[in-house]
Design a protein around this motif. Structure first.
Motif, PDB file in Angstrom:
ATOM      1  N   VAL A  14       0.845  -1.200   0.000  1.00  0.00           N
ATOM      2  CA  VAL A  14       0.000   0.000   0.000  1.00  0.00           C
ATOM      3  C   VAL A  14       0.879   1.248   0.000  1.00  0.00           C
ATOM      4  CG1 VAL A  14      -1.703   1.337   1.311  1.00  0.00           C
ATOM      5  CG2 VAL A  14      -1.923  -1.151   1.145  1.00  0.00           C
ATOM      6  N   MET A  15       1.888   1.256   0.860  1.00  0.00           N
ATOM      7  CA  MET A  15       2.781   2.399   0.955  1.00  0.00           C
ATOM      8  C   MET A  15       3.566   2.577  -0.342  1.00  0.00           C
ATOM      9  SD  MET A  15       3.069   4.743   3.175  1.00  0.00           S
ATOM     10  CE  MET A  15       1.952   4.264   4.460  1.00  0.00           C
ATOM     11  N   ALA A  16       3.957   1.460  -0.960  1.00  0.00           N
ATOM     12  CA  ALA A  16       4.694   1.535  -2.235  1.00  0.00           C
ATOM     13  C   ALA A  16       3.861   2.270  -3.286  1.00  0.00           C
ATOM     14  CB  ALA A  16       5.048   0.134  -2.711  1.00  0.00           C
ATOM     15  N   ARG A  17       2.554   1.987  -3.311  1.00  0.00           N
ATOM     16  CA  ARG A  17       1.680   2.687  -4.274  1.00  0.00           C
ATOM     17  C   ARG A  17       1.588   4.169  -3.964  1.00  0.00           C
ATOM     18  NH1 ARG A  17      -3.368   4.430  -4.201  1.00  0.00           N
ATOM     19  NH2 ARG A  17      -4.016   3.311  -2.320  1.00  0.00           N
ATOM     20  N   LEU A  18       1.487   4.514  -2.682  1.00  0.00           N
ATOM     21  CA  LEU A  18       1.388   5.931  -2.301  1.00  0.00           C
ATOM     22  C   LEU A  18       2.653   6.689  -2.676  1.00  0.00           C
ATOM     23  CD1 LEU A  18      -0.369   5.807   1.200  1.00  0.00           C
ATOM     24  CD2 LEU A  18      -1.386   5.885  -1.078  1.00  0.00           C
ATOM     25  N   ILE A  19       3.794   6.042  -2.511  1.00  0.00           N
ATOM     26  CA  ILE A  19       5.067   6.687  -2.854  1.00  0.00           C
ATOM     27  C   ILE A  19       5.119   6.992  -4.345  1.00  0.00           C
ATOM     28  CG2 ILE A  19       7.560   6.247  -3.039  1.00  0.00           C
ATOM     29  CD1 ILE A  19       7.288   4.758  -0.290  1.00  0.00           C
ATOM     30  N   GLU A  20       4.552   6.102  -5.160  1.00  0.00           N
ATOM     31  CA  GLU A  20       4.516   6.336  -6.607  1.00  0.00           C
ATOM     32  C   GLU A  20       3.549   7.453  -6.985  1.00  0.00           C
ATOM     33  OE1 GLU A  20       6.311   4.882  -9.148  1.00  0.00           O
ATOM     34  OE2 GLU A  20       7.496   4.132  -7.469  1.00  0.00           O
ATOM     35  N   THR A  21       2.548   7.684  -6.141  1.00  0.00           N
ATOM     36  CA  THR A  21       1.444   8.577  -6.487  1.00  0.00           C
ATOM     37  C   THR A  21       1.607   9.999  -5.968  1.00  0.00           C
ATOM     38  OG1 THR A  21       0.002   6.646  -6.314  1.00  0.00           O
ATOM     39  CG2 THR A  21      -1.084   8.784  -6.417  1.00  0.00           C
ATOM     40  N   HIS A  22       2.230  10.175  -4.809  1.00  0.00           N
ATOM     41  CA  HIS A  22       2.211  11.473  -4.123  1.00  0.00           C
ATOM     42  C   HIS A  22       3.607  12.011  -3.821  1.00  0.00           C
ATOM     43  CE1 HIS A  22      -2.106  11.103  -3.458  1.00  0.00           C
ATOM     44  NE2 HIS A  22      -1.904   9.887  -2.978  1.00  0.00           N
ATOM     45  N   ASP A  23       3.668  13.327  -3.695  1.00  0.00           N
ATOM     46  CA  ASP A  23       4.854  13.997  -3.147  1.00  0.00           C
ATOM     47  C   ASP A  23       4.380  14.808  -1.948  1.00  0.00           C
ATOM     48  OD1 ASP A  23       7.098  15.348  -2.439  1.00  0.00           O
ATOM     49  OD2 ASP A  23       7.328  16.450  -4.311  1.00  0.00           O
ATOM     50  N   PRO A  24       4.472  14.235  -0.744  1.00  0.00           N
ATOM     51  CA  PRO A  24       3.883  14.897   0.418  1.00  0.00           C
ATOM     52  C   PRO A  24       4.766  15.980   1.033  1.00  0.00           C
ATOM     53  CG  PRO A  24       4.827  12.818   1.093  1.00  0.00           C
ATOM     54  CD  PRO A  24       5.043  12.937  -0.394  1.00  0.00           C
ATOM     55  N   TYR A  25       5.872  16.294   0.387  1.00  0.00           N
ATOM     56  CA  TYR A  25       6.794  17.270   0.981  1.00  0.00           C
ATOM     57  C   TYR A  25       6.727  18.633   0.315  1.00  0.00           C
ATOM     58  CZ  TYR A  25       8.730  13.907   4.157  1.00  0.00           C
ATOM     59  OH  TYR A  25       8.865  13.016   5.183  1.00  0.00           O
ATOM     60  N   VAL A  26       5.728  18.846  -0.536  1.00  0.00           N
ATOM     61  CA  VAL A  26       5.557  20.154  -1.154  1.00  0.00           C
ATOM     62  C   VAL A  26       4.660  20.993  -0.244  1.00  0.00           C
ATOM     63  CG1 VAL A  26       4.729  21.389  -3.179  1.00  0.00           C
ATOM     64  CG2 VAL A  26       5.762  19.138  -3.447  1.00  0.00           C
ATOM     65  N   GLU A  27       5.287  21.875   0.523  1.00  0.00           N
ATOM     66  CA  GLU A  27       4.526  22.744   1.408  1.00  0.00           C
ATOM     67  C   GLU A  27       5.382  23.952   1.755  1.00  0.00           C
ATOM     68  OE1 GLU A  27       5.457  20.983   5.803  1.00  0.00           O
ATOM     69  OE2 GLU A  27       3.666  20.277   4.808  1.00  0.00           O
ATOM     70  N   PRO A  28       4.755  25.035   2.195  1.00  0.00           N
ATOM     71  CA  PRO A  28       5.531  26.239   2.517  1.00  0.00           C
ATOM     72  C   PRO A  28       6.508  25.983   3.664  1.00  0.00           C
ATOM     73  CG  PRO A  28       3.174  26.712   2.435  1.00  0.00           C
ATOM     74  CD  PRO A  28       3.322  25.230   2.387  1.00  0.00           C
ATOM     75  N   GLU A  29       7.559  26.779   3.697  1.00  0.00           N
ATOM     76  CA  GLU A  29       8.538  26.694   4.777  1.00  0.00           C
ATOM     77  C   GLU A  29       8.091  27.621   5.913  1.00  0.00           C
ATOM     78  OE1 GLU A  29      11.497  24.930   5.301  1.00  0.00           O
ATOM     79  OE2 GLU A  29      10.694  23.720   3.672  1.00  0.00           O
ATOM     80  N   TRP A  30       7.401  27.070   6.890  1.00  0.00           N
ATOM     81  CA  TRP A  30       6.993  27.860   8.048  1.00  0.00           C
ATOM     82  C   TRP A  30       8.071  27.754   9.121  1.00  0.00           C
ATOM     83  CZ3 TRP A  30       2.971  30.405   6.402  1.00  0.00           C
ATOM     84  CH2 TRP A  30       2.017  29.794   5.591  1.00  0.00           C
ATOM     85  N   GLU A 157      -7.817   3.550   7.804  1.00  0.00           N
ATOM     86  CA  GLU A 157      -9.000   2.698   7.623  1.00  0.00           C
ATOM     87  C   GLU A 157      -9.320   2.495   6.149  1.00  0.00           C
ATOM     88  OE1 GLU A 157     -11.437   3.656  11.776  1.00  0.00           O
ATOM     89  OE2 GLU A 157     -11.936   4.736   9.947  1.00  0.00           O
ATOM     90  N   GLN A 158      -9.261   3.581   5.382  1.00  0.00           N
ATOM     91  CA  GLN A 158      -9.584   3.477   3.954  1.00  0.00           C
ATOM     92  C   GLN A 158      -8.569   2.612   3.209  1.00  0.00           C
ATOM     93  OE1 GLN A 158      -9.967   7.451   2.383  1.00  0.00           O
ATOM     94  NE2 GLN A 158     -11.770   7.916   3.612  1.00  0.00           N
ATOM     95  N   GLU A 195      -2.799  11.053   0.494  1.00  0.00           N
ATOM     96  CA  GLU A 195      -3.824  10.216  -0.154  1.00  0.00           C
ATOM     97  C   GLU A 195      -5.210  10.616   0.324  1.00  0.00           C
ATOM     98  OE1 GLU A 195      -5.584   6.856  -2.256  1.00  0.00           O
ATOM     99  OE2 GLU A 195      -3.754   8.032  -2.512  1.00  0.00           O
ATOM    100  N   TYR A 196      -5.380  10.802   1.613  1.00  0.00           N
ATOM    101  CA  TYR A 196      -6.685  11.129   2.192  1.00  0.00           C
ATOM    102  C   TYR A 196      -7.192  12.468   1.637  1.00  0.00           C
ATOM    103  CZ  TYR A 196     -10.307  11.922   5.726  1.00  0.00           C
ATOM    104  OH  TYR A 196     -11.507  12.167   6.361  1.00  0.00           O
ATOM    105  N   GLU A 197      -6.305  13.437   1.541  1.00  0.00           N
ATOM    106  CA  GLU A 197      -6.725  14.775   1.093  1.00  0.00           C
ATOM    107  C   GLU A 197      -6.898  14.846  -0.415  1.00  0.00           C
ATOM    108  OE1 GLU A 197      -3.951  17.496   2.824  1.00  0.00           O
ATOM    109  OE2 GLU A 197      -4.716  17.157   4.863  1.00  0.00           O
ATOM    110  N   SER A 198      -6.436  13.834  -1.139  1.00  0.00           N
ATOM    111  CA  SER A 198      -6.593  13.850  -2.603  1.00  0.00           C
ATOM    112  C   SER A 198      -7.962  13.348  -3.035  1.00  0.00           C
ATOM    113  CB  SER A 198      -5.505  12.991  -3.252  1.00  0.00           C
ATOM    114  OG  SER A 198      -5.736  11.606  -3.002  1.00  0.00           O
ATOM    115  N   ASP A 199      -8.708  12.727  -2.102  1.00  0.00           N
ATOM    116  CA  ASP A 199     -10.034  12.171  -2.462  1.00  0.00           C
ATOM    117  C   ASP A 199     -11.065  13.268  -2.657  1.00  0.00           C
ATOM    118  OD1 ASP A 199      -8.992   9.664  -2.356  1.00  0.00           O
ATOM    119  OD2 ASP A 199      -9.672   9.222  -0.322  1.00  0.00           O
TER     120      ASP A 199
END
Length: 199
Positions: A14-30, A157-158, A195-199
């Motif tokens: 499951v995690m392998a698929r998420l790694i292929e699908t998302h880049d979760p490190y794109v966010e502002p530098e706070w 859960e999803q 993944e959750y926020e992309s739905d």
């Protein structure tokens, strides 16, 4: 961190698929204080609502989010921006704490995760969830699993709940799933949020 984490996480299909699908490190530098304010603002709000309130609140500080700006800003602009009275109190408590203690990455570098949580939760308005967000996003600790976060629980859960009749899983079951992610549960958490926020 992510380069070291990927080979470990990819053992989980499951995690392998998420790694292929998302880049979760794109966010502002706070910076550290901004991130703590964001976590307080985000408490009990959806992502969309929290982002809208945060933009208005930060504008109220004149573009510079510092402990001094927070303490100098009157209640009314913050209320108009969408903050409750309690959240105004909480971000002011955080501002005073930053003035009194070194809560930066450097200042907390020698603290264990539990010590960071204990230090932050002494500030009224900062609970376990906010402290874990600080560990994960600000201090970038590698192995934080914030099961107090509703989106993390719903995401797990999803993604992993097919074997459960109701789709609902206990936190113990979630921790068991997350064992295979150690010592990079923070990275896995970011992928679950993405993944959750992309739905």
């Amino acid at each position: 961190m992510i380069d070291e984490a990927e080979p470990v996480l990819q053992r989980d299909p499951v995690m392998a698929r998420l790694i292929e699908t998302h880049d979760p490190y794109v966010e502002p530098e706070w910076d550290e204080f901004e991130r703590l304010c964001i976590s307080i603002i985000n408490q009990q709000l959806s992502t969309a609502s929290a982002n809208a309130v945060r933009e208005r609140v930060f504008e109220s500080f004149g573009g510079e989010v510092t402990p001094e700006a927070v303490l100098e800003t009157a209640d009314e602009p913050l209320r108009s921006a969408g903050l409750s009275r309690s959240k105004i109190e909480y971000i002011r408590n955080a501002a005073r704490a930053f003035q009194e203690q070194d809560l930066t990455r450097d200042g907390l570098a020698e603290y264990s995760n539990d010590e960071v949580i204990d230090t932050l939760t002494e500030i009224k308005g900062i609970g376990d969830w906010t402290a874990r967000m600080f560990l994960l996003f600000v201090l970038e600790r590698e192995d934080v699993l914030p099961l107090g976060d509703l989106a993390v629980r719903r995401g797990i859960e999803q993604l992993y709940g097919n074997g459960y009749e109701t789709g609902e899983m206990s936190r113990a079951e979630m921790r068991e799933i997350a064992e295979s992610w150690r010592p990079y549960r923070s990275v896995a958490t970011r992928y679950i949020w993405a993944e959750y926020e992309s739905d």
